[in-house]
Scaffold this motif. Structure first.
Motif, PDB file in Angstrom:
ATOM      1  N   GLY A  72      42.217  49.317  45.697  1.00  0.00           N
ATOM      2  CA  GLY A  72      42.267  48.478  44.508  1.00  0.00           C
ATOM      3  C   GLY A  72      41.169  47.443  44.425  1.00  0.00           C
ATOM      4  N   LEU A  73      40.149  47.534  45.261  1.00  0.00           N
ATOM      5  CA  LEU A  73      39.055  46.572  45.172  1.00  0.00           C
ATOM      6  C   LEU A  73      37.977  47.095  44.224  1.00  0.00           C
ATOM      7  CD1 LEU A  73      40.517  45.784  47.863  1.00  0.00           C
ATOM      8  CD2 LEU A  73      38.336  44.800  48.556  1.00  0.00           C
TER       9      LEU A  73
ATOM     10  N   VAL B 146      37.806  51.038  47.353  1.00  0.00           N
ATOM     11  CA  VAL B 146      38.231  51.269  45.962  1.00  0.00           C
ATOM     12  C   VAL B 146      39.648  51.842  45.945  1.00  0.00           C
ATOM     13  CG1 VAL B 146      37.793  52.681  43.914  1.00  0.00           C
ATOM     14  CG2 VAL B 146      35.926  51.434  45.004  1.00  0.00           C
TER      15      VAL B 146
ATOM     16  N   ALA C 264      46.742  47.871  40.395  1.00  0.00           N
ATOM     17  CA  ALA C 264      45.435  47.232  40.523  1.00  0.00           C
ATOM     18  C   ALA C 264      44.448  48.297  40.992  1.00  0.00           C
ATOM     19  CB  ALA C 264      45.504  46.072  41.508  1.00  0.00           C
ATOM     20  N   ARG C 265      43.895  49.012  40.029  1.00  0.00           N
ATOM     21  CA  ARG C 265      42.985  50.112  40.358  1.00  0.00           C
ATOM     22  C   ARG C 265      41.617  49.553  40.745  1.00  0.00           C
ATOM     23  NH1 ARG C 265      39.393  53.496  37.586  1.00  0.00           N
ATOM     24  NH2 ARG C 265      39.739  52.718  35.472  1.00  0.00           N
ATOM     25  N   GLY C 266      41.049  50.108  41.783  1.00  0.00           N
ATOM     26  CA  GLY C 266      39.710  49.684  42.179  1.00  0.00           C
ATOM     27  C   GLY C 266      38.651  50.483  41.445  1.00  0.00           C
ATOM     28  N   ARG C 267      37.434  49.940  41.401  1.00  0.00           N
ATOM     29  CA  ARG C 267      36.353  50.621  40.687  1.00  0.00           C
ATOM     30  C   ARG C 267      35.073  50.607  41.491  1.00  0.00           C
ATOM     31  NH1 ARG C 267      40.496  48.423  37.216  1.00  0.00           N
ATOM     32  NH2 ARG C 267      40.326  49.524  35.238  1.00  0.00           N
TER      33      ARG C 267
END
Lengths: 847, 351
Positions: A547-548, A544, B103-106
């Motif tokens: 950026g995944l 995460v 591009a933030r990850g979640r």
């Protein structure tokens, strides 16, 4: 089960409001799911959990009235005019009800007809529209006659769907002018009964619980008649007492078949059953009242079938291929576990589920043989399911009915038949009771209650609570209760299980809400934690951070869908799938073989709404296994899919080049670095999902822990990407368990150097075939601890280095912990590195 | 001479007033403080003056020089400030333009709610225990006191896996995480069979029910169960533990309600509800009557304790279970349970 309030009131005096009663029953374990209000005040919104429906009758505007005379309508043959008295004055009321036509033009009626009368402004249901549509009575002229009120049908009052004629009230109707709600007002509670509450599947059963919870007394119907010596009108043979522990017969002669009294029919309808005739209604009424399903045979049919011999009832399982036409006129093929009630001529009915057509009670029946029996509940459940015959009888028998109820049910029903159909009951019953259920005695003390519930009760309190539910309690001298269950319940076990069962009854009567809330004070177990989960969560975080976005997928798929992740020409995935025997749909019929396939499917769907995809999933894939008692292997995997521009587009210039192999490798490197796995390496790989030149495997020692790369163009083409989605698709598939096993529990941290480093660039020319990773490894190995970092910053191919060659340029950081390095020191390391690179890889220093 | 100095100072200061940029300032410096400037001429002529005049003129010339240098310094600073102000005003941004997109990850919302639950229960001493999703009938039902053919099985519509010759022990997709209760108890009991250690675990994981899917019902969902077994665990501990959970999740005012119920693996059994946090128990669109149905609970059935290797005469325990998505939907205001496993980025990007 539907329970009309008025019926419950036969057995217990209920002085609670309807919401109060619903709450009491729900809290005691029998969830009231719905309440149908018939005329009574509607509960306030939010006052009950249950779904509430129905119609409240205005006490002023909807009253009992008497029709004094029925007269023809001057202008319409299909309408009549009624002269009616509402307790205060006379009215002329218009109606088309066919059940009044027989009184038309007969002059003043000797015996006025008692009806439900709605005055102007009353709100009732529209009888001419489907369903329940509210309407308000308004003044109107119909065919020249003024109309402002009406006599109502059951449908208009919300009692039933009946709209053929108006509701004619029974003999017991109160005088005209009485609010109808005082006479017919009711509420029907729809109660969900969980399997252990089978004893409550009757009005008496439910009333018993209400009495126990409210402290009121319970009035039980008299079932002490017909106890004279055994009857001799039939004999009974039970072939398997496990399946049929008891069978009781009663006989009543010279009955007269006719409709049941109006109040009986109304109660049956409120309880959800259709009135048939007084005999069938009596069996149903007794069942609803006591919980014992009963069956009525036409005795003369059985006598005829016995061909002069004594009627003999035999219970046995069906023979292979045996057939029976049930009273719904369907010929059923029975399996060999189905229990049948038979006579010497063959099958009569499916035990506990449905009667047969031939022997059922008809309009011509004169003598009725009444069956009350006990059946094995698991067997009945199986039969009801196999025959798809959910019935009021199987609902009860498949939950378990105590054999003691068989005899009570028959006696009660004989009384009802005599009251409603006349006739004379034969003296005595025929009763075959080969297998009475065990009735264990359970020893219970106050400390048992304390141990389970955490509350201090006196043994006397416990005794009286149990006695309210009709348990038999004997208090011994050492303050121990010896408890036996009453003979209407089968859910009380023996030994420590029985104690737990009794403790539940005590908790229910005491009130769950009265038990205090305490914080756990018991011993803490050994604190082992869950290191595997901690590591897994660390992996999620690391991905995460990069950026995944995490996804969690359905575990099911189809082989066709999953095969898309492989080249069409690749050998098929020939490991057998775990197949769901009863899937909701074919598409949900197989447990997945590949977490990566799930992530690719998700990427495919999202490509319609997003041009940049960066997803991962952690979860199991399922493979049939020979081990672990036939249970499959659940292999935990980590799958990643990337595609689309490297960064998100904005209003400023950005790197919108499509992500490629090295973007994915960067993600994986950061992950492995974050997990402190320096020993893991990457080598060229081959895999039927990937581009042959853009595929790599991740290794630890000789063990492969994953594979990644760019999807093979032909694999990519097997997915349904939108036309605008053209970027390469990168994917990784890792063995999570292997990865987790490599993560060290303890790590080290290097000291931050205080002395200045020497930075130097070093470019070497090597053959194209030399993997870059080898060069870096040799630099680091040769430099040892002095080379703190060596990072590749340029790869050059071209004339300057010659065909078949490439130049690799590294930025090298030389750093000693204990001294400042001199140019001479660095020169020595550089020379050693170059020598090693030349010897092992044929590298040359780039001029 | 003194007159001349005064004139030099006056002329120079007047000229400085006109200076508006760095170049003119330099020209001024050369003209009035440079080697050939009139002031420097005065210094160079000092030697030619009478002995008694020399200190007077020298001092006066020095004062003029200091004055001019000071004026130069302040003019220079003024010009620098003016230039900076000019530059800063030219560099003004539209701060309302969007920032560069990251591009933030979640984490999936399911993971987020699970982590919250892990934290809440870890602080009460519950450790996470996970077990397999594909189970035998024996573990999923029989050892949990659901006999073969028992009507209690109607409470959990089951997916079966095609398998030959397994008779009364088919392979099923687990309908609850409760088979893990047996597995965990057996593992713990094996550590010391004569005197098994207490158990205090939560069991999260995917479970499956054969059920049509709609906005409120899923056929695959995450469940979280809790199990505490020990020599002195009571129903009141169960109530306290779940009330503590409710308060951690929904605020310190949260209240719970326990209703009698039936589950084959607990006795006594209870459904537990949490007072609606939207309406405070008055009744609203979310709850209906003020209470949100959350899950099932009860004291571990003696048969289950026995099957786990714990003597029910010496040990008691409680267990509870609820749907994780149900909690997430309440806490995050998610309108449709189908969103969870569909993984539409338009949903996931909201977390």
């Amino acid at each position: 089960m539907k329970a009309p309030l008025s019926w419950l009131n036969d057995f217990v005096d209920i002085d609670l409001s309807i919401p109060g009663l619903a709450r009491l029953i729900t809290m005691a374990g029998m969830e009231v799911e719905a309440i149908q209000i018939i005329g009574l005040p509607m509960p306030a919104p939010g006052s009950v959990d249950a779904h509430v429906s129905g119609l409240e009758w205005d006490r002023e505007k909807i009253v009992v009235a008497s029709i004094l005379e029925v007269m023809p309508h001057p202008n319409a043959d299909r309408l009549v005019l009624c002269k009616l008295f509402d307790g205060q004055q006379e009215h002329i009321v218009l109606t088309g009800a066919p059940n009044l036509f027989e009184y038309k033009g007969k002059g003043p009626l000797a015996k006025p007809l008692m009806v439900a009368y709605a005055k102007e402004g009353a709100r009732i249901y529209d009888g001419h529209q489907d369903g329940q549509v509210l309407t308000t009575l308004k003044r109107a002229k119909i065919r020249g006659v003024e109309s402002y009120s009406m006599v109502c049908s059951e449908k208009e009052l919300g009692i039933s769907d009946e709209h053929e004629g108006i509701l004619l009230l029974g003999e017991d109707a109160p005088p005209a002018g009485t609010p109808l709600a005082d006479y017919l007002g009711d509420a029907v509670l729809d109660v969900k009964l969980l399997p252990s509450y089978a004893r409550c599947a009757s009005m008496l059963g439910l009333a018993r619980e209400i009495a126990a919870m409210t402290g009121k007394s319970l009035t039980t119907p008299n079932v002490e008649r017909y106890t004279s010596p055994a009857g001799d009108f039939a004999e009974i043979e039970i072939t398997n007492p496990d399946l049929n522990p008891r069978f009781v017969l009663g006989l009543i002669k010279r009955i007269e078949i006719r409709p049941s009294p109006e109040w009986v029919q109304r109660r049956l309808k409120l309880a959800g059953m259709r009135p048939i005739n007084n005999i069938v209604d009596a069996t149903n009424y007794a069942m609803l009242e006591l919980g014992e399903p009963l069956h009525a045979f036409d005795y003369d049919v059985l006598v005829k079938r016995a061909q002069g011999k004594k009627v003999k009832i035999i219970t046995r399982t069906a023979r292979p291929g045996e057939k029976l036409t049930t009273l719904d006129n369907i010929e059923r093929t029975l399996d060999e576990s189905t229990v049948l009630v038979c006579d010497t001529a063959g099958a009569l009915s499916i035990a506990g589920v449905m009667g047969g057509l031939e022997s059922e009670v008809s309009d011509k029946t004169v003598n009725v043989l009444l069956e009350g029996a006990a059946w094995n509940f698991i067997n009945i459940r199986k039969t009801a399911r196999a025959q798809q015959l959910p019935s009021e009888a199987s609902y009860r028998f498949s939950r378990g009915v105590h054999p003691a109820m068989a005899e009570r049910g028959v006696r009660r029903c004989l009384d009802l038949i005599q009251a409603w159909a006349g006739g004379t009951a034969a003296p005595g019953l025929v009763d075959n009771y080969p297998l009475p259920p065990a009735s264990p005695t359970i020893e219970l003390t106050a400390s048992d209650v304390k141990r389970w519930l955490g509350i201090d009760l006196e043994i006397g309190q416990i005794k009286s609570m149990l006695e309210r539910l009709e348990f038999h309690c004997l208090l011994t001298t050492d303050q121990c209760l010896q408890v036996t269950a009453p003979d209407h319940r089968l859910d009380i076990g023996e030994g420590v299980t029985g104690k737990a069962d009794l403790v539940e009854e005590i908790a229910r009567v005491y009130g769950y809400e009265n038990i205090p809330e305490t914080r756990l004070s018991d011993l803490l177990p050994p604190q082992l934690g869950n290191p595997e989960l901690d590591k897994e969560e660390r992996i999620r975080d690391l991905l995460v951070y990069q950026g995944l976005t995490e996804i969690v997928s359905y575990r099911w798929t189809t082989p066709e869908r999953e095969s898309r992740r492989l080249l069409p020409t690749a050998p098929p995935d020939d490991k057998p799938y775990l197949r769901i025997a009863n899937p909701l749909a074919y598409e949900k019929g197989f447990l997945r073989h590949s977490v990566l396939a799930s992530v690719l499917d998700t990427a495919e769907r999202n490509a319609r709404v997003r041009e940049r995809i960066a997803l991962f999933e952690i979860g199991p894939q399922f493979l049939a296994s020979e081990d672990s008692h036939g249970l499959p292997d659940e292999l935990q995997r980590l799958a990643i899919v990337l595609s689309g521009p490297r960064t998100l587009p904005g209003w400023q210039p950005a790197d919108l080049a499509p992500m490629d192999f090295y973007d994915l490798k960067g993600v994986l490197t950061a992950l492995l670095d974050g997990l402190r796995l320096p020993e893991v390496r990457v080598e060229p790989g081959e895999h039927p999902s990937f581009h042959p030149g853009k595929c790599a495997k991740i290794l630890s020692g000789e063990k492969q822990i994953g594979v990644f790369g760019e999807l093979h163009p032909e694999v990519r083409a097997r997915y349904d990407w939108p036309a605008s989605f053209r970027t390469p698709v990168l994917a990784a598939d890792l063995d999570l368990a292997a990865l987790l096993s490599l993560i060290p529990a303890i790590r080290t941290t290097n000291p931050v150097p205080t002395l200045p480093p020497v930075l130097e660039d070093l470019a070497v020319v090597v053959d194209e075939s030399v993997p870059a990773e080898r060069v870096e490894t040799l630099i680091r190995q040769t430099g040892g601890r002095i080379v703190a970092d060596a990072s590749l910053f340029d790869v050059y191919r071209g004339e300057k280095v010659g065909a078949g060659k490439k130049s690799l340029a590294y930025s090298i950081t030389y750093q000693a912990i204990d001294k400042t390095l001199s140019d001479k020191d660095v020169a020595g390391f550089r020379a050693r590195i170059l020598r090693r690179l030349e010897q092992e890889l044929g590298a040359k220093l780039r001029a | 001479m003194l007159e001349q100095l005064k004139e030099i100072e006056r002329t120079a200061l007047a000229a400085l007033e006109a200076v508006q940029d760095e170049a003119a300032l330099e020209t001024w410096r050369v003209a009035y403080l440079g080697r050939s400037s009139p002031l420097m001429q005065v210094f160079s002529k000092l030697g030619a003056l009478a002995k008694e005049e020399r200190p007077v003129v020298g001092q006066a010339a020095n004062e003029v020089k200091k004055a001019l240098e000071a004026a130069f310094g302040s003019r220079s600073e003024m010009l620098r400030q003016a230039a900076l102000a000019r530059a800063l005003s030219e560099e003004r941004l539209d701060v309302t333009l969007p920032g560069r997109p990251i591009a933030r990850g979640r984490l999936h919302p399911d993971t987020q709610i699970l982590r919250e639950l892990y934290r809440v229960f870890a602080e009460m001493g519950f450790q996470v225990y996970r077990s397999r999703e594909v189970e035998s009938d024996e573990y999923n039902f029989q050892l949990l006191n659901f006999p073969v053919g028992h009507p209690a099985r109607d409470m959990q519509d089951t997916y079966f896996i095609e398998a030959e010759g397994r008779g009364d022990n088919p392979i099923v997709l687990r309908t609850h995480t409760s088979p893990g209760q047996i597995r965990a108890m057996r593992e713990m009991a094996a550590l010391n069979p004569q005197n098994p250690p207490p158990v205090r675990i939560i069991l999260p994981g995917m479970v499956y029910r054969y059920e049509q899917v709609d906005a409120r019902h899923e056929t695959q969902f995450d469940q979280l169960e809790g199990l505490a077994v020990g020599p002195g665990i009571t129903f009141s501990d169960l109530k306290g533990t779940l009330t503590d959970m409710a308060r951690r999740l929904f605020g310190p005012q949260a209240r719970t309600r326990f209703r009698a119920s039936f589950f084959p693996f607990t006795e006594p059994s209870a459904e537990f509800d949490i007072e609606c946090f939207q309406c405070g128990g008055k009744g609203c669109d979310v709850c209906g009557s003020g209470w949100l149905e959350i899950g099932g609970s009860g004291m571990v059935h003696p048969v289950v304790l026995q099957n786990g290797g714990y003597d029910p005469a010496r040990y008691t325990g409680f267990a509870f279970g609820f749907g994780v998505q149900r909690i997430a939907m309440l806490k995050y205001g998610i309108p449709d349970i189908r969103y969870f496993w569909e993984n539409d980025l338009r949903f996931l990007e909201q977390f």
